[in-house]
Design a protein around this motif. Structure first.
Motif, PDB file in Angstrom:
ATOM      1  N   MET A  47     -13.849 -15.775  -3.432  1.00  9.00           N
ATOM      2  CA  MET A  47     -12.507 -15.391  -3.011  1.00  9.00           C
ATOM      3  C   MET A  47     -12.620 -14.195  -2.097  1.00  9.00           C
ATOM      4  O   MET A  47     -13.434 -13.315  -2.339  1.00  9.00           O
ATOM      5  N   THR A  48     -11.796 -14.182  -1.062  1.00 11.29           N
ATOM      6  CA  THR A  48     -11.789 -13.040  -0.163  1.00 11.29           C
ATOM      7  C   THR A  48     -10.349 -12.569   0.028  1.00 11.29           C
ATOM      8  O   THR A  48      -9.400 -13.346  -0.137  1.00 11.29           O
ATOM      9  N   LEU A  49     -10.206 -11.314   0.366  1.00  8.22           N
ATOM     10  CA  LEU A  49      -8.894 -10.772   0.701  1.00  8.22           C
ATOM     11  C   LEU A  49      -8.670 -10.973   2.184  1.00  8.22           C
ATOM     12  O   LEU A  49      -9.582 -10.764   2.987  1.00  8.22           O
ATOM     13  N   ILE A  50      -7.467 -11.416   2.544  1.00 10.68           N
ATOM     14  CA  ILE A  50      -7.134 -11.584   3.956  1.00 10.68           C
ATOM     15  C   ILE A  50      -5.869 -10.774   4.255  1.00 10.68           C
ATOM     16  O   ILE A  50      -5.063 -10.512   3.369  1.00 10.68           O
ATOM     17  N   ASP A  51      -5.720 -10.367   5.514  1.00  8.57           N
ATOM     18  CA  ASP A  51      -4.556  -9.548   5.884  1.00  8.57           C
ATOM     19  C   ASP A  51      -3.354 -10.438   6.226  1.00  8.57           C
ATOM     20  O   ASP A  51      -3.457 -11.667   6.275  1.00  8.57           O
ATOM     21  N   GLY A  52      -2.221  -9.796   6.455  1.00  6.26           N
ATOM     22  CA  GLY A  52      -0.985 -10.512   6.725  1.00  6.26           C
ATOM     23  C   GLY A  52      -1.072 -11.441   7.920  1.00  6.26           C
ATOM     24  O   GLY A  52      -0.497 -12.540   7.912  1.00  6.26           O
ATOM     25  N   ALA A  53      -1.759 -11.020   8.972  1.00  3.68           N
ATOM     26  CA  ALA A  53      -1.884 -11.852  10.174  1.00  3.68           C
ATOM     27  C   ALA A  53      -2.610 -13.162   9.847  1.00  3.68           C
ATOM     28  O   ALA A  53      -2.211 -14.239  10.297  1.00  3.68           O
ATOM     29  N   GLU A  54      -3.677 -13.072   9.053  1.00  2.00           N
ATOM     30  CA  GLU A  54      -4.428 -14.275   8.672  1.00  2.00           C
ATOM     31  C   GLU A  54      -3.584 -15.161   7.753  1.00  2.00           C
ATOM     32  O   GLU A  54      -3.620 -16.391   7.861  1.00  2.00           O
ATOM     33  N   VAL A  55      -2.815 -14.547   6.862  1.00  2.00           N
ATOM     34  CA  VAL A  55      -1.921 -15.327   6.004  1.00  2.00           C
ATOM     35  C   VAL A  55      -0.953 -16.126   6.874  1.00  2.00           C
ATOM     36  O   VAL A  55      -0.752 -17.330   6.665  1.00  2.00           O
ATOM     37  N   ARG A  56      -0.341 -15.484   7.874  1.00  2.00           N
ATOM     38  CA  ARG A  56       0.627 -16.165   8.738  1.00  2.00           C
ATOM     39  C   ARG A  56      -0.033 -17.241   9.608  1.00  2.00           C
ATOM     40  O   ARG A  56       0.589 -18.242   9.951  1.00  2.00           O
ATOM     41  N   ARG A  57      -1.317 -17.064   9.945  1.00  2.00           N
ATOM     42  CA  ARG A  57      -2.029 -18.105  10.683  1.00  2.00           C
ATOM     43  C   ARG A  57      -2.210 -19.343   9.808  1.00  2.00           C
ATOM     44  O   ARG A  57      -2.019 -20.471  10.249  1.00  2.00           O
ATOM     45  N   LEU A  58      -2.558 -19.127   8.546  1.00  2.00           N
ATOM     46  CA  LEU A  58      -2.774 -20.245   7.618  1.00  2.00           C
ATOM     47  C   LEU A  58      -1.463 -20.856   7.124  1.00  2.00           C
ATOM     48  O   LEU A  58      -1.395 -22.056   6.867  1.00  2.00           O
ATOM     49  N   VAL A  59      -0.437 -20.031   6.974  1.00  2.00           N
ATOM     50  CA  VAL A  59       0.838 -20.464   6.394  1.00  2.00           C
ATOM     51  C   VAL A  59       1.969 -20.003   7.320  1.00  2.00           C
ATOM     52  O   VAL A  59       2.616 -18.994   7.062  1.00  2.00           O
ATOM     53  N   ARG A 116       6.830 -15.405   4.744  1.00  2.00           N
ATOM     54  CA  ARG A 116       7.684 -14.253   5.072  1.00  2.00           C
ATOM     55  C   ARG A 116       6.901 -13.197   5.840  1.00  2.00           C
ATOM     56  O   ARG A 116       5.720 -12.983   5.595  1.00  2.00           O
ATOM     57  N   ARG A 117       7.575 -12.516   6.747  1.00  2.00           N
ATOM     58  CA  ARG A 117       6.929 -11.503   7.597  1.00  2.00           C
ATOM     59  C   ARG A 117       6.475 -10.286   6.808  1.00  2.00           C
ATOM     60  O   ARG A 117       5.600  -9.560   7.262  1.00  2.00           O
ATOM     61  N   ASP A 118       7.065 -10.019   5.646  1.00  2.00           N
ATOM     62  CA  ASP A 118       6.700  -8.818   4.893  1.00  2.00           C
ATOM     63  C   ASP A 118       5.485  -9.013   3.988  1.00  2.00           C
ATOM     64  O   ASP A 118       5.080  -8.102   3.282  1.00  2.00           O
ATOM     65  N   VAL A 119       4.857 -10.186   4.019  1.00  2.00           N
ATOM     66  CA  VAL A 119       3.638 -10.401   3.241  1.00  2.00           C
ATOM     67  C   VAL A 119       2.509  -9.621   3.904  1.00  2.00           C
ATOM     68  O   VAL A 119       2.214  -9.812   5.079  1.00  2.00           O
ATOM     69  N   LEU A 120       1.894  -8.731   3.140  1.00  2.00           N
ATOM     70  CA  LEU A 120       0.864  -7.841   3.685  1.00  2.00           C
ATOM     71  C   LEU A 120      -0.539  -8.428   3.616  1.00  2.00           C
ATOM     72  O   LEU A 120      -1.427  -8.021   4.349  1.00  2.00           O
ATOM     73  N   GLY A 121      -0.752  -9.358   2.707  1.00  2.00           N
ATOM     74  CA  GLY A 121      -2.078  -9.930   2.555  1.00  2.00           C
ATOM     75  C   GLY A 121      -2.103 -10.906   1.404  1.00  2.00           C
ATOM     76  O   GLY A 121      -1.085 -11.163   0.757  1.00  2.00           O
TER      77      GLY A 121
END
Length: 175
Positions: free
Chosen positions: A4-16, A20-25
């Motif tokens: 498991m790895t931690l990803i930042d908000g930008a990567e979350v929005r790329r995958l999903v 929501r825009r306020d998701v930080l990671g």
């Protein structure tokens, strides 16, 4: 043992994309959601039968029969069944059945509700769990900034219920 790895908000929005825009990671595990439960259960049943197990469906197990320090049988509404090994596979009800033999197994349950859309034009690559999933992973709990109150809703405080939303997209595009 899963990576498991931690990803930042930008990567979350790329995958999903619809997140929501306020998701930080988030955490990401490429091996998550790779099974179909019914297929796994069928495989377990076939494997057990191949090893000599007898599977009885539609039988209610009422209690476990203990001799010394081992479970040797089950009492059911169809009689007693002895076995060299007893497998308890009753999900959220396992702790109740195990308690009949003075075995403490803190197994919890989750109430599930499902809603499904028609096919969507966007694509969500991984299975996505909501924020309550963070409580289940040391990956988050071990962070210096971890605060479980951030992921606790009023309903949980009042009713003790935990909502674990998830989002997954099928090959048909349905979410």
């Amino acid at each position: 043992g899963l990576e498991m790895t931690l990803i930042d908000g930008a990567e979350v929005r790329r995958l999903v994309p619809p997140i929501r825009r306020d998701v930080l990671g988030a955490s990401y595990c490429s091996d998550d959601a790779q099974i179909v439960t019914s297929t796994v259960v069928d495989a377990f049943a076939r494997g057990a039968k191949a090893e000599g197990a007898t599977i009885r469906e539609g039988v209610t197990v009422e209690r476990l029969v203990v001799s010394g320090d081992r479970v040797e049988a089950v009492e059911t509404d169809s009689g007693r069944f002895n076995g060299d090994a007893i497998v308890v596979a009753t999900g959220a009800w396992s702790s109740i059945l195990l308690a009949s033999a003075d075995i403490d197994a803190p197994i919890g349950g989750e109430r599930l509700q499902v809603a499904m859309t028609g096919p969507q034009s966007f694509w969500i690559e991984p299975l996505v769990f909501g924020p309550n999933a963070t409580k289940q992973y040391a990956l988050f709990r071990d962070l210096p900034s971890w605060d479980p109150a951030t992921f606790t809703t009023r309903g949980q405080d009042r009713d003790g219920l935990v909502l674990l939303p998830l989002l997954v997209q099928r090959a048909s595009g349905e979410v």
